[in-house]
Design a protein around this motif. Structure first.
Motif, PDB file in Angstrom:
ATOM      1  N   LYS A  23       0.832  -1.207   0.000  1.00 43.67           N
ATOM      2  CA  LYS A  23       0.000   0.000   0.000  1.00 43.67           C
ATOM      3  C   LYS A  23       0.869   1.260   0.000  1.00 43.67           C
ATOM      4  O   LYS A  23       0.565   2.231  -0.673  1.00 43.67           O
ATOM      5  CB  LYS A  23      -0.919   0.031   1.228  1.00 43.67           C
ATOM      6  CG  LYS A  23      -1.978  -1.039   1.200  1.00 43.67           C
ATOM      7  CD  LYS A  23      -2.966  -0.702   0.121  1.00 43.67           C
ATOM      8  CE  LYS A  23      -4.091  -1.702   0.163  1.00 43.67           C
ATOM      9  NZ  LYS A  23      -5.028  -1.511  -0.929  1.00 43.67           N
ATOM     10  N   VAL A  24       1.965   1.245   0.743  1.00 42.06           N
ATOM     11  CA  VAL A  24       2.851   2.400   0.829  1.00 42.06           C
ATOM     12  C   VAL A  24       3.594   2.598  -0.483  1.00 42.06           C
ATOM     13  O   VAL A  24       3.781   3.729  -0.948  1.00 42.06           O
ATOM     14  CB  VAL A  24       3.849   2.237   2.011  1.00 42.06           C
ATOM     15  CG1 VAL A  24       4.915   3.304   1.989  1.00 42.06           C
ATOM     16  CG2 VAL A  24       3.085   2.260   3.332  1.00 42.06           C
TER      17      VAL A  24
ATOM     18  N   ARG B 296       1.627   4.437  -3.395  1.00 44.12           N
ATOM     19  CA  ARG B 296       1.228   5.832  -3.208  1.00 44.12           C
ATOM     20  C   ARG B 296       1.861   6.720  -4.232  1.00 44.12           C
ATOM     21  O   ARG B 296       2.758   6.804  -4.780  1.00 44.12           O
ATOM     22  CB  ARG B 296       1.604   6.327  -1.817  1.00 44.12           C
ATOM     23  CG  ARG B 296       0.631   5.840  -0.818  1.00 44.12           C
ATOM     24  CD  ARG B 296       0.917   6.491   0.489  1.00 44.12           C
ATOM     25  NE  ARG B 296      -0.270   6.336   1.321  1.00 44.12           N
ATOM     26  CZ  ARG B 296      -0.403   6.864   2.490  1.00 44.12           C
ATOM     27  NH1 ARG B 296       0.557   7.590   2.992  1.00 44.12           N
ATOM     28  NH2 ARG B 296      -1.473   6.699   3.189  1.00 44.12           N
TER      29      ARG B 296
END
Length: 68
Positions: free
Chosen positions: A64-65, A68
């Motif tokens: 998820k990071v 970004r």
């Protein structure tokens, strides 16, 4: 090394598996999963235990990071 089926480790592993089952039940309820999906989630979390669940969560969070 092979360990005995009924050993002293079982005293530590059983409460952890039961605790993970409670966490799995809460997560299944939160996700509004029906049977047998809820049972599958509970069984998977009980099998993984806290360390396995932590590793999966960290890997998921890392993806998820990165996205970004």
């Amino acid at each position: 090394m092979r360990r005995k089926f009924f050993g002293k480790e079982l005293l530590w592993e059983m409460p952890i598996a039961v605790g993970m089952a409670f966490i799995g039940e809460a997560l299944a309820s939160w996700l509004a999963l029906e049977q047998p999906m809820a049972t599958g989630l509970i069984a998977a979390l009980a099998y993984l235990g806290p360390r396995g669940s932590e590793v999966l969560f960290i890997r998921w969070l890392a993806t998820k990071v990165e996205n970004r």
